[in-house]
Design a protein around this motif. Structure first.
Motif, PDB file in Angstrom:
ATOM      1  N   SER A 233      -2.135  -4.374  -7.036  1.00 18.06           N
ATOM      2  CA  SER A 233      -1.251  -4.395  -5.869  1.00 18.06           C
ATOM      3  C   SER A 233      -0.903  -5.827  -5.474  1.00 18.06           C
ATOM      4  O   SER A 233       0.253  -6.131  -5.174  1.00 18.06           O
TER       5      SER A 233
ATOM      6  N   SER B  72       0.847  -1.195   0.000  1.00 18.08           N
ATOM      7  CA  SER B  72       0.000   0.000   0.000  1.00 18.08           C
ATOM      8  C   SER B  72       0.879   1.240   0.000  1.00 18.08           C
ATOM      9  O   SER B  72       2.067   1.181   0.335  1.00 18.08           O
TER      10      SER B  72
ATOM     11  N   TYR C 115      -6.928  -5.495  -0.925  1.00 12.70           N
ATOM     12  CA  TYR C 115      -5.968  -4.828  -1.808  1.00 12.70           C
ATOM     13  C   TYR C 115      -6.434  -4.945  -3.252  1.00 12.70           C
ATOM     14  O   TYR C 115      -7.121  -5.894  -3.625  1.00 12.70           O
TER      15      TYR C 115
END
Length: 185
Positions: free
Chosen positions: A154, A48, A150
């Protein structure tokens, strides 16, 4: 157009040596010069933006504190990338443990009676057990994408997969989970 700051070269050997000797101005120049490179690497590796920012800051703090321990000035980039990689992995591991704890303790629906609460707990255990029985690669992609939330890109980037490969693995994980849950029903 890429940010011009990320195209700057790493600080030169003279700056690194002065920083190793404790020169405060050189340490400042070194940190400012390393920041865009470290940030770019953290962004490509961490799951992230927040983890990337935190890993970048941690790496720069370590650089500030331990620049005197760097043996070869040419190893600065490698040293910094190792620190960032370790920090991203550490953050991912903590996040994974947190997600696993949530999955095992998470009631799947709110209950209005003791009977419904008991059924919800049994159901949560069954889902947790079915996820635990998945192969590690499928469990990993399922937890990252469906439980932790996510984005597909990602997850693919973090696992070193192409987006289509990640989607295929996620599809297999969901199908296996569904089949595992149908067996106990």
């Amino acid at each position: 157009m890429p940010n011009q700051q990320t195209r700057r070269p790493w600080p030169d050997t003279a700056v690194i040596r002065s920083a190793q000797a404790g020169d405060v101005a050189s340490i400042s120049v070194l940190i400012e010069g390393a920041h865009p490179h470290v940030r770019r690497f953290a962004t490509s590796l961490c799951m992230s933006e927040q983890d990337a920012e935190d890993a970048t800051q941690e790496a720069l703090v370590i650089l500030y504190r331990k620049i005197g321990t760097l043996r070869a000035t040419g190893a600065l980039a490698s040293w910094m990338f190792t620190i960032v990689r370790n920090e991203c992995v550490r953050r991912w591991t903590i996040s994974r443990r947190h997600v696993l704890a949530e999955v095992t303790d998470l009631p799947l629906r709110t209950s209005s009676s003791a009977e419904e609460a008991a059924l919800a707990e049994i159901e949560a255990r069954q889902v947790s057990a079915a996820i635990a029985r998945l192969p590690a690669d499928q469990r990993q992609v399922l937890l990252l994408r469906d439980v932790h939330g996510y984005s597909g890109r990602s997850v693919a980037r973090h696992l070193g997969l192409s987006l289509p490969a990640m989607k295929s693995r996620l599809h297999r994980a969901r199908a296996a989970l569904r089949a595992g849950l149908e067996e106990v029903a």
